[in-house]
Write a protein that holds these residues in place. Structure first.
Motif, PDB file in Angstrom:
ATOM      1  N   ARG A 230      59.328  62.136  11.938  1.00 50.97           N
ATOM      2  CA  ARG A 230      59.624  61.354  10.737  1.00 50.97           C
ATOM      3  C   ARG A 230      61.103  61.549  10.421  1.00 50.97           C
ATOM      4  NH1 ARG A 230      55.296  60.795   6.835  1.00 50.97           N
ATOM      5  NH2 ARG A 230      56.607  61.828   5.279  1.00 50.97           N
ATOM      6  N   LEU A 231      61.910  60.542  10.774  1.00 51.06           N
ATOM      7  CA  LEU A 231      63.357  60.657  10.660  1.00 51.06           C
ATOM      8  C   LEU A 231      63.833  60.256   9.273  1.00 51.06           C
ATOM      9  CD1 LEU A 231      64.264  58.919  14.056  1.00 51.06           C
ATOM     10  CD2 LEU A 231      64.123  61.363  13.627  1.00 51.06           C
ATOM     11  N   SER A 232      64.747  61.068   8.714  1.00 49.78           N
ATOM     12  CA  SER A 232      65.323  60.774   7.401  1.00 49.78           C
ATOM     13  C   SER A 232      66.806  61.096   7.417  1.00 49.78           C
ATOM     14  CB  SER A 232      64.658  61.617   6.306  1.00 49.78           C
ATOM     15  OG  SER A 232      63.272  61.384   6.227  1.00 49.78           O
ATOM     16  N   GLU A 353      59.146  66.906  10.499  1.00 44.41           N
ATOM     17  CA  GLU A 353      60.228  66.322   9.713  1.00 44.41           C
ATOM     18  C   GLU A 353      61.572  66.515  10.416  1.00 44.41           C
ATOM     19  OE1 GLU A 353      59.846  64.466   7.234  1.00 44.41           O
ATOM     20  OE2 GLU A 353      57.797  64.901   6.574  1.00 44.41           O
ATOM     21  N   VAL A 354      62.341  65.431  10.462  1.00 47.43           N
ATOM     22  CA  VAL A 354      63.692  65.462  11.029  1.00 47.43           C
ATOM     23  C   VAL A 354      64.632  64.922   9.970  1.00 47.43           C
ATOM     24  CG1 VAL A 354      65.233  64.498  12.761  1.00 47.43           C
ATOM     25  CG2 VAL A 354      62.932  65.229  13.419  1.00 47.43           C
ATOM     26  N   ALA A 493      59.109  53.595   6.204  1.00 53.06           N
ATOM     27  CA  ALA A 493      58.019  54.016   5.315  1.00 53.06           C
ATOM     28  C   ALA A 493      58.487  54.427   3.930  1.00 53.06           C
ATOM     29  CB  ALA A 493      57.265  55.177   5.964  1.00 53.06           C
ATOM     30  N   GLY A 494      59.785  54.308   3.689  1.00 53.83           N
ATOM     31  CA  GLY A 494      60.294  54.750   2.406  1.00 53.83           C
ATOM     32  C   GLY A 494      60.746  56.200   2.467  1.00 53.83           C
ATOM     33  N   ALA A 495      61.566  56.590   1.503  1.00 55.08           N
ATOM     34  CA  ALA A 495      62.138  57.933   1.498  1.00 55.08           C
ATOM     35  C   ALA A 495      61.053  58.996   1.362  1.00 55.08           C
ATOM     36  CB  ALA A 495      63.152  58.069   0.367  1.00 55.08           C
ATOM     37  N   HIS A 496      61.137  60.037   2.191  1.00 51.49           N
ATOM     38  CA  HIS A 496      60.182  61.143   2.124  1.00 51.49           C
ATOM     39  C   HIS A 496      60.627  62.201   1.117  1.00 51.49           C
ATOM     40  CE1 HIS A 496      58.943  59.187   5.689  1.00 51.49           C
ATOM     41  NE2 HIS A 496      59.703  59.845   6.547  1.00 51.49           N
ATOM     42  N   PHE A 497      61.919  62.249   0.847  1.00 53.38           N
ATOM     43  CA  PHE A 497      62.474  63.305   0.012  1.00 53.38           C
ATOM     44  C   PHE A 497      63.377  62.708  -1.054  1.00 53.38           C
ATOM     45  CE2 PHE A 497      62.049  65.024   4.341  1.00 53.38           C
ATOM     46  CZ  PHE A 497      61.196  66.088   4.104  1.00 53.38           C
TER      47      PHE A 497
END
Length: 705
Positions: A230-232, A353-354, A493-497
């Motif tokens: 899951r790239l952010s 998480e990346v 998918a939208g921001a995870h953080f």
């Protein structure tokens, strides 16, 4: 009678390697069959976690069962070697490694090779350029090898993100193999250009199945999507905000993982700060001792630490299948390098998480590393010209004869060795007399490619398309479809953080990062060969400076940006915040005898800045202001990179007012703007000591690293 090989045989060995639930995939069997049954050469370009090591360990054991010799694996990192030896033992494969970390075992391992007591020998690429290994061990390996594996084969290519001159020595090994010895080259991080270059270097085919060494070559190139990642990208702000974000979110990240920094200094600083916040972390860099590295790797594998704060030294081949996250505090200069590093995560987990936390200063670090690339043709030909055909010259002896630092000189010599212009022997290097062509077009294209990759890394940070698709396109993923989206990254998918960071937490981190004071270790030994430059200095330095202090490093997350701005601005009086930082450094300095005077070094770029800082420190500390140690008439600016050349250029560079310095009656605080190699401070300290100062204490605004 030669045993037949079946897919069932390969499956049984895989279960020993990876557990009873592991299932051999069709493409893995295709590669194994090509190597063991058909004795072909193969190039396998597959994503991290695909199972490339399983292919060559299974092939190695099957080949041994068919009566063939040991498998030779050229492997780039100690972490990779340790993991692979352990994996081999699980499958009943007798494996050993020859590398810089087990020198005391080399003779025993050589004997085991000669006796046929090993199934697999893992060799670091640097070993291939060792004269004794090359002349006495390598021929026997080449003659009797059952299989040769080139792992992380992108290192062969200077188009790749981790070019190593030693890797190109592999061409010599392959050229000496019999036509019946299969060869496997593997990598996870190669675009079309790197794949074709590796193929040309190793003779294992390029874009498709082509003849190679009289045999058809198999090329297996698969898709690069990593369904667990899951790239952010989080634009959190400056160094304090990004570090505060990490301190706030680290415990919420799944499992244990790796936090990458761009420099050694940042790794240590961030690790210390995170520990102060109660996180169980440790720093892991290229300067970490081998024994400590091994322990830190074991701690991460055993989940005894939440994270290792690491440079790229912890990269290729580190195998922790359940690694839960990879965070980058600062962006690498290449999407290819970035993909390789994030590929450590989520190999056996449903989700990992990346996170990339880029900073404005990243590009400064990129520029620095680009500045130590392959030197000009004139400098390279100077190296060739200083060597003789029959009298070896060691690298330390050659260094003062050419204006190249040790690291770049060693790189040049290795490239020239592979190209046939020089030869490494016991005692040093010889010229071969063979003609050599400087490939200016290639080096220019490399520089242009490097700039394109840096821009691509900036584009990755700002793109609104699928981030995984962006990375896969950079690596020329053959399975990528137009408009494909991963459905997992922050753009899909939208921001995870949350990007927001608590103001109080940021202030505390800022205060910690902006705590000034970095120790400067003095030079202890004169560079060899100074006599050849007319300088009668050698051995230990007896009249150099004491350990000094800098306000900060240019690479620091705290003081780094402030100091870079200060040194980039037009020259002027020292700002109050810098004076206050210098005073704090002096207040915390644990010197034996307090300085009684302060002396500024002359400067071509910041004379007003340095002189005004010295004056302010003299006023606030009630020290004697000795003014400025002026340059001598006719002195020329120092531009040399090589230590011996720098010392020679600095000899006689200043004209001291000797009586004034002697009248100080105590230690002298020597003020400068920047220290890099440390030779300016060393040579200036000799002048001040000769003029009567009993001790010299360097204080600089910034250290480069």
């Amino acid at each position: 009678m030669v045993a037949m090989t079946s897919r069932d045989d390969a499956q049984k060995i895989l279960e020993q390697l990876a557990g009873p639930t592991a299932v051999l995939r069709d493409d893995q069997w295709t590669a194994i069959e090509a190597l063991v049954v058909q004795r072909r050469r193969a190039l396998v370009v597959q994503r991290t976690g695909w199972g490339k090591s399983a292919v060559y360990f299974i092939a190695a054991k099957l080949l041994r069962e068919r009566g063939h010799g040991a498998t030779v694996i050229v492997s780039p990192l100690l972490a990779l070697m340790r993991n692979q030896v352990a994996a081999a033992q699980r499958a009943g494969v007798r494996a050993a490694t020859i590398n810089s970390g087990n020198v005391t075992e080399w003779d025993e391992i050589h004997q085991r090779v000669n006796n046929g007591d090993l199934d697999v020998l893992l060799v670091s690429p640097e070993r291939l350029n060792n004269p004794d290994f090359r002349d006495n061990v390598l021929p026997a390996l080449a003659a009797d090898a059952g299989l040769v594996v080139v792992d992380e084969a992108h290192c062969v290519s200077d188009w790749g993100h981790d070019f190593r001159p030693d890797y190109r020595r592999i061409r010599t090994l392959l050229a000496e193999l019999g036509s019946e010895v299969p060869v496997l080259a593997t990598t996870a991080t190669a675009n079309d250009r790197v794949v074709n270059d590796v193929a040309a270097q190793l003779g294992v085919g390029g874009a498709g199945n082509v003849p190679g060494g009289g045999l058809d070559t198999l090329v297996l190139r698969g898709g690069l999507d990593r369904e667990s990642l899951r790239l952010s990208v989080i634009q959190a702000g400056g160094g304090a905000q990004r570090t505060a974000w990490l301190a706030e979110h680290l415990e919420s990240l799944p499992g244990s993982g790796i936090v990458y920094t761009l420099t050694v200094a940042q790794a240590h600083d961030v690790a210390a700060l995170l520990r102060e916040h109660g996180h169980e972390v440790a720093a892991y860099t290229g300067s970490t001792e081998n024994a400590e590295r091994e322990q830190l790797e074991a701690d991460l594998l055993g989940n005894r630490v939440k994270a290792l704060i690491a440079t790229s030294a912890l990269g290729m081949g580190f195998d922790k299948p359940d690694l839960g996250f990879v965070v980058h505090l600062g962006a690498p200069s290449s999407p290819i390098a970035y993909y390789q590093q994030v590929g450590r995560a989520g190999r056996s987990t449903a989700s990992a998480e990346v996170v990339l936390l880029p900073g404005r200063e990243d590009q400064d670090v990129w520029r620095y590393f680009a500045s130590v690339a392959f030197p000009s043709e004139t400098m390279v030909r100077n190296v060739i010209g200083e060597l003789e055909p029959d009298r070896p010259l060691s690298t330390p002896a050659l260094e003062p004869l050419v204006d190249l630092g040790r690291t770049r000189l060693e790189m040049v010599l290795k490239v020239l060795d592979v190209d046939g212009a020089v030869r490494r022997v016991k005692g040093g290097w010889l010229a071969t007399g063979q003609s050599w062509v400087y490939d200016e077009v290639r080096y220019r294209q490399l520089d242009e490619a490097r700039r394109r990759e840096q821009q691509a890394m900036l584009d990755y940070q700002s793109t609104d398309e699928c981030r995984m698709t962006f990375l896969r396109r950079q690596l020329d993923d053959p399975d990528l479809s137009d408009g494909e989206r991963c459905g997992r990254c922050d753009n899909c998918a939208g921001a995870h953080f949350s990007v927001a960071v608590n103001d109080e937490a940021t202030a505390l981190v800022q205060e910690r990062l902006m705590r000034p004071g970095v120790e400067i270790a003095p030079r202890k030994q004169w560079p060899s060969g100074l006599a050849k430059l007319g300088i009668e200095l050698s051995g230990r330095i007896g009249d150099g400076p004491e350990p000094g202090r800098a306000i900060g490093r240019l690479t620091d997350l705290g003081w780094g940006p402030r100091l870079r701005r200060l040194l980039d601005e037009p020259d002027g009086d020292v700002p109050p915040d810098v004076v206050q930082a210098a005073v704090k450094v002096l207040a915390a300095w644990d010197w034996g005898t307090r300085p009684t005077a302060v002396l500024a070094l002359d400067s071509d770029s910041h004379p007003v800045l340095i002189a005004s800082l010295a004056r302010e420190l003299a006023r606030l500390g009630r020290l004697t202001d000795l003014g400025v140690l002026r340059y001598a008439a006719g002195r020329r600016p120092v531009s040399a990179a090589n230590s011996a050349y720098r010392v020679a250029a600095l000899d006689g560079a200043w004209s001291p007012e000797s009586a004034l310095i002697a009248a100080a009656g105590g230690p002298v605080l020597l003020v400068d703007d920047l220290t890099d190699t440390g030779w300016t401070l060393t040579m200036a300290a000799r002048v001040v000591a000769d003029a009567g100062a009993p001790a010299v204490l360097p204080l600089v605004l910034a250290a480069t690293s």
